[in-house]
Design a protein around this motif. Sequence first.
Motif: not given
Length: 135
Positions: A70, A72, A2-8
Motif C-alpha cells: 500500500t 497509504r 497526525n495519524w487519524h486517517h490510519l486509525h482502524t
Amino acid sequence: MNWHHLHTGKTLQQRLAELQGHLAELNTPRSGLEPGRIKRVYPHHFIEVNRQLFIPLTLLSIRVFDTPQTRRGVRVGIRTVFPSKNAFRNIRLVGVGIDYLELQGKGKFPSRILFPLTQIESIKRPALQKKKQTR
C-alpha cells in the motif's frame, strides 16, 4: 503527528480474523520464530497456528505474508521493548488499531507486521534526509 486517517477502530484479534489463512511468522518471547498459517482466530484471546493456540497480545510481533503493498501510511521509526537492532527505524506505519500497530514490511515479499502496543516503546518520525547537491 497526525495519524487519524490510519486509525482502524479494530482490535488485534479482529485484524487477525481478516488475515485468517495467510502464512504468518509469530515472534514469541521464549521460542523465537513460529511460522505457519493462521488456521483459526477465536473471538477472544486465541489464534490457532500449527495446531497450537497462541495469545496474540503476548507475542513480540506477528508478520503476515501475501498481503498487498500500500502507498497509504506514514514513515516512522519504532522502538520496541525487545532488541530489534534498528530494524524498524524507517518503516511505513499503515494502521493504528485499538491495541496494535500495523507496519508494512520491507523486502522482496509483501508483508505486514502487527505489533501489540505492549511491545512498542516509542514512535517517531524519521529525520528527512537532504539530498547532497553536486556542483
